[in-house]
Design a protein around this motif. Structure first.
Motif, PDB file in Angstrom:
ATOM      1  N   VAL A   1       0.857  -1.180   0.000  1.00  0.00           N
ATOM      2  CA  VAL A   1       0.000   0.000   0.000  1.00  0.00           C
ATOM      3  C   VAL A   1       0.894   1.231   0.000  1.00  0.00           C
ATOM      4  CG1 VAL A   1      -0.284  -0.142   2.528  1.00  0.00           C
ATOM      5  CG2 VAL A   1      -1.835   1.276   1.178  1.00  0.00           C
ATOM      6  N   TYR A   2       0.681   2.081  -0.971  1.00  0.00           N
ATOM      7  CA  TYR A   2       1.453   3.305  -1.148  1.00  0.00           C
ATOM      8  C   TYR A   2       0.564   4.453  -0.667  1.00  0.00           C
ATOM      9  CZ  TYR A   2       4.318   0.187  -3.899  1.00  0.00           C
ATOM     10  OH  TYR A   2       5.117  -0.870  -4.291  1.00  0.00           O
ATOM     11  N   SER A   3       0.967   5.088   0.422  1.00  0.00           N
ATOM     12  CA  SER A   3      -0.008   5.895   1.120  1.00  0.00           C
ATOM     13  C   SER A   3       0.650   6.961   1.980  1.00  0.00           C
ATOM     14  CB  SER A   3      -0.877   4.952   1.977  1.00  0.00           C
ATOM     15  OG  SER A   3      -1.963   5.631   2.547  1.00  0.00           O
ATOM     16  N   TRP A   4      -0.198   7.701   2.699  1.00  0.00           N
ATOM     17  CA  TRP A   4       0.232   8.721   3.642  1.00  0.00           C
ATOM     18  C   TRP A   4      -0.843   8.813   4.717  1.00  0.00           C
ATOM     19  CZ3 TRP A   4       4.766  10.137   4.720  1.00  0.00           C
ATOM     20  CH2 TRP A   4       5.099  11.366   5.315  1.00  0.00           C
ATOM     21  N   ALA A   5      -0.525   9.457   5.816  1.00  0.00           N
ATOM     22  CA  ALA A   5      -1.457   9.500   6.953  1.00  0.00           C
ATOM     23  C   ALA A   5      -2.484  10.612   6.757  1.00  0.00           C
ATOM     24  CB  ALA A   5      -0.691   9.696   8.251  1.00  0.00           C
ATOM     25  N   THR A   6      -3.417  10.363   5.845  1.00  0.00           N
ATOM     26  CA  THR A   6      -4.515  11.279   5.544  1.00  0.00           C
ATOM     27  C   THR A   6      -5.817  10.489   5.666  1.00  0.00           C
ATOM     28  OG1 THR A   6      -4.670  10.755   3.195  1.00  0.00           O
ATOM     29  CG2 THR A   6      -3.021  12.412   3.852  1.00  0.00           C
ATOM     30  N   PRO A   7      -6.972  11.168   5.631  1.00  0.00           N
ATOM     31  CA  PRO A   7      -8.221  10.407   5.690  1.00  0.00           C
ATOM     32  C   PRO A   7      -8.336   9.326   4.610  1.00  0.00           C
ATOM     33  CG  PRO A   7      -8.665  12.703   6.139  1.00  0.00           C
ATOM     34  CD  PRO A   7      -7.216  12.627   5.740  1.00  0.00           C
TER      35      PRO A   7
ATOM     36  N   VAL B   1      -9.241  -0.295  13.909  1.00  0.00           N
ATOM     37  CA  VAL B   1      -9.273   1.145  13.620  1.00  0.00           C
ATOM     38  C   VAL B   1      -8.139   1.844  14.360  1.00  0.00           C
ATOM     39  CG1 VAL B   1     -10.623   3.261  13.873  1.00  0.00           C
ATOM     40  CG2 VAL B   1     -11.737   1.154  13.107  1.00  0.00           C
ATOM     41  N   LYS B   2      -7.942   1.481  15.610  1.00  0.00           N
ATOM     42  CA  LYS B   2      -6.835   2.072  16.384  1.00  0.00           C
ATOM     43  C   LYS B   2      -5.499   1.813  15.699  1.00  0.00           C
ATOM     44  CE  LYS B   2      -8.984   1.855  20.968  1.00  0.00           C
ATOM     45  NZ  LYS B   2      -8.853   1.318  22.340  1.00  0.00           N
ATOM     46  N   ARG B   3      -5.320   0.596  15.200  1.00  0.00           N
ATOM     47  CA  ARG B   3      -4.065   0.285  14.508  1.00  0.00           C
ATOM     48  C   ARG B   3      -3.974   1.021  13.174  1.00  0.00           C
ATOM     49  NH1 ARG B   3      -5.668  -4.965  16.135  1.00  0.00           N
ATOM     50  NH2 ARG B   3      -6.247  -5.469  13.984  1.00  0.00           N
ATOM     51  N   GLY B   4      -5.079   1.065  12.452  1.00  0.00           N
ATOM     52  CA  GLY B   4      -5.077   1.657  11.122  1.00  0.00           C
ATOM     53  C   GLY B   4      -4.732   3.130  11.109  1.00  0.00           C
ATOM     54  N   VAL B   5      -5.237   3.884  12.086  1.00  0.00           N
ATOM     55  CA  VAL B   5      -4.972   5.327  12.070  1.00  0.00           C
ATOM     56  C   VAL B   5      -3.557   5.662  12.532  1.00  0.00           C
ATOM     57  CG1 VAL B   5      -7.407   5.937  12.339  1.00  0.00           C
ATOM     58  CG2 VAL B   5      -5.956   5.693  14.384  1.00  0.00           C
ATOM     59  N   GLU B   6      -2.842   4.670  13.026  1.00  0.00           N
ATOM     60  CA  GLU B   6      -1.452   4.891  13.408  1.00  0.00           C
ATOM     61  C   GLU B   6      -0.479   4.594  12.268  1.00  0.00           C
ATOM     62  OE1 GLU B   6      -0.195   6.249  16.159  1.00  0.00           O
ATOM     63  OE2 GLU B   6      -2.289   6.648  16.699  1.00  0.00           O
ATOM     64  N   VAL B   7      -0.960   3.956  11.201  1.00  0.00           N
ATOM     65  CA  VAL B   7      -0.078   3.608  10.086  1.00  0.00           C
ATOM     66  C   VAL B   7       0.465   4.886   9.447  1.00  0.00           C
ATOM     67  CG1 VAL B   7       0.060   2.503   7.818  1.00  0.00           C
ATOM     68  CG2 VAL B   7      -1.260   1.425   9.660  1.00  0.00           C
ATOM     69  N   LEU B   8       1.758   5.015   9.400  1.00  0.00           N
ATOM     70  CA  LEU B   8       2.488   6.150   8.811  1.00  0.00           C
ATOM     71  C   LEU B   8       2.272   7.465   9.565  1.00  0.00           C
ATOM     72  CD1 LEU B   8       1.893   5.456   4.998  1.00  0.00           C
ATOM     73  CD2 LEU B   8       3.843   4.753   6.388  1.00  0.00           C
ATOM     74  N   ALA B   9       1.471   7.454  10.635  1.00  0.00           N
ATOM     75  CA  ALA B   9       1.146   8.707  11.330  1.00  0.00           C
ATOM     76  C   ALA B   9       2.383   9.368  11.924  1.00  0.00           C
ATOM     77  CB  ALA B   9       0.099   8.447  12.417  1.00  0.00           C
ATOM     78  N   GLY B  10       3.349   8.574  12.345  1.00  0.00           N
ATOM     79  CA  GLY B  10       4.556   9.133  12.943  1.00  0.00           C
ATOM     80  C   GLY B  10       5.436   9.878  11.958  1.00  0.00           C
TER      81      GLY B  10
ATOM     82  N   ALA C   1      -2.053  -9.477   5.075  1.00  0.00           N
ATOM     83  CA  ALA C   1      -0.637  -9.113   5.208  1.00  0.00           C
ATOM     84  C   ALA C   1      -0.353  -7.973   4.239  1.00  0.00           C
ATOM     85  CB  ALA C   1       0.242 -10.316   4.892  1.00  0.00           C
ATOM     86  N   TYR C   2       0.249  -6.908   4.751  1.00  0.00           N
ATOM     87  CA  TYR C   2       0.539  -5.766   3.885  1.00  0.00           C
ATOM     88  C   TYR C   2       1.788  -5.041   4.355  1.00  0.00           C
ATOM     89  CZ  TYR C   2      -1.285  -2.501   7.438  1.00  0.00           C
ATOM     90  OH  TYR C   2      -1.490  -1.765   8.579  1.00  0.00           O
ATOM     91  N   GLN C   3       2.351  -4.278   3.436  1.00  0.00           N
ATOM     92  CA  GLN C   3       3.477  -3.406   3.760  1.00  0.00           C
ATOM     93  C   GLN C   3       3.128  -2.003   3.303  1.00  0.00           C
ATOM     94  OE1 GLN C   3       7.286  -4.658   2.293  1.00  0.00           O
ATOM     95  NE2 GLN C   3       8.369  -2.906   3.162  1.00  0.00           N
ATOM     96  N   ALA C   4       3.251  -1.040   4.202  1.00  0.00           N
ATOM     97  CA  ALA C   4       2.943   0.350   3.890  1.00  0.00           C
ATOM     98  C   ALA C   4       4.193   1.075   3.421  1.00  0.00           C
ATOM     99  CB  ALA C   4       2.362   1.048   5.110  1.00  0.00           C
ATOM    100  N   HIS C   5       4.092   1.716   2.267  1.00  0.00           N
ATOM    101  CA  HIS C   5       5.180   2.488   1.701  1.00  0.00           C
ATOM    102  C   HIS C   5       4.791   3.970   1.740  1.00  0.00           C
ATOM    103  CE1 HIS C   5       6.962  -1.217   0.000  1.00  0.00           C
ATOM    104  NE2 HIS C   5       5.697  -1.561  -0.205  1.00  0.00           N
ATOM    105  N   PRO C   6       5.537   4.808   2.459  1.00  0.00           N
ATOM    106  CA  PRO C   6       5.140   6.207   2.578  1.00  0.00           C
ATOM    107  C   PRO C   6       5.300   6.975   1.271  1.00  0.00           C
ATOM    108  CG  PRO C   6       7.269   5.841   3.627  1.00  0.00           C
ATOM    109  CD  PRO C   6       6.744   4.488   3.242  1.00  0.00           C
ATOM    110  N   ILE C   7       4.265   7.698   0.914  1.00  0.00           N
ATOM    111  CA  ILE C   7       4.295   8.635  -0.209  1.00  0.00           C
ATOM    112  C   ILE C   7       4.088  10.017   0.396  1.00  0.00           C
ATOM    113  CG2 ILE C   7       3.226   9.341  -2.383  1.00  0.00           C
ATOM    114  CD1 ILE C   7       4.633   6.642  -2.556  1.00  0.00           C
ATOM    115  N   ASN C   8       5.175  10.714   0.634  1.00  0.00           N
ATOM    116  CA  ASN C   8       5.116  12.003   1.309  1.00  0.00           C
ATOM    117  C   ASN C   8       4.589  13.049   0.333  1.00  0.00           C
ATOM    118  OD1 ASN C   8       5.567  14.468   2.575  1.00  0.00           O
ATOM    119  ND2 ASN C   8       7.509  13.813   3.483  1.00  0.00           N
TER     120      ASN C   8
END
Length: 230
Positions: free
Chosen positions: A4-10, A198-207, A25-32
């Motif tokens: 998943v290519y993403s960022w911490a947005t809605p 949901v708690k886990r999901g909103v923390e993905v890439l949030a840092g 199973a997934y890996q998050a790739h930050p797209i700033n």
């Protein structure tokens, strides 16, 4: 494995939550998006509209990789793949999809504009602030009325309609909303926010996400950089 290519947005969090809810199973790739990562040729190959999120499922419907962009389409795909959160009967599925389209066509764009003109616009334009704040309140009212009759947006079961809508309402204060005016929505919001996935999901890439402080970031997100052909 799903990339998943993403960022911490809605819109990003919609897919993060869905992946957690489904247990994929997934890996998050930050797209700033403040740095312009969304304009790279690698990202545009899977998301030609230069918007996050996008996914690559290496085990697609025919056993071959499939890439998808547009968060609503991704949610529908993941719901189909998991056999969850869409409903089972045709009636349930179409009811879920109508509320998903309500989020995609109304909640996201209008609350995004409210947020932009209230928080990010370089000058406060009263007409725009009033227009989109009023529309935000109207949309919250539509949701509150629906939730006065049902536990969730599409009925009595939690679906992708809720998953799509919840992240957009987390910034209610910045949208000019008093949540106390919408008691049924507030109850629904609290219920969903307590779900472990949901708690886990909103923390993905949030840092990784930092406040936007520079003119360069503003130009990338809101200025001429958006309108160049890439």
């Amino acid at each position: 494995m799903i990339d998943v290519y993403s960022w911490a947005t809605p819109n990003g969090h919609k897919v993060h939550i869905m992946l957690e809810e489904c247990g994929f199973a997934y890996q998050a790739h930050p797209i700033n998006i403040g740095a312009g990562d969304q304009f790279t040729s690698e990202f545009l190959a899977i998301s030609p509209n230069n918007k996050i999120p996008a996914i690559v499922d290496h085990h697609g419907p025919d056993g071959k990789p499939i890439s998808l962009f547009e968060s609503g389409a991704i949610l529908l795909y993941l719901a189909s793949k998991a056999g969850k959160f869409l409903g089972t009967t045709d009636r349930e599925k179409f009811t879920t999809m109508q509320w998903l389209m309500f989020q995609m066509g109304g909640v996201g764009p209008m609350l995004g504009q409210a947020h932009h003109f209230r928080i990010y616009a370089p000058e406060k334009i009263a007409y725009a602030v009033d227009r989109y704040t009023n529309e935000a309140n109207r949309l919250y009212g539509v949701i509150d009325k629906q939730l006065s009759q049902h536990a969730y947006l599409a009925g009595d079961e939690y679906t992708i309609a809720d998953i799509a809508t919840f992240p957009w309402l987390r910034s209610w204060a910045n949208q000019g909303i008093n949540l106390a005016d919408f008691p049924h929505l507030a109850k629904w919001f609290d219920t969903i926010s307590q779900r472990p996935a949901v708690k886990r999901g909103v923390e993905v890439l949030a840092g990784l996400r930092k406040p936007m402080n520079t003119e360069k970031e503003r130009d990338i997100l809101f200025g001429n950089q958006q309108y160049k052909r890439h």
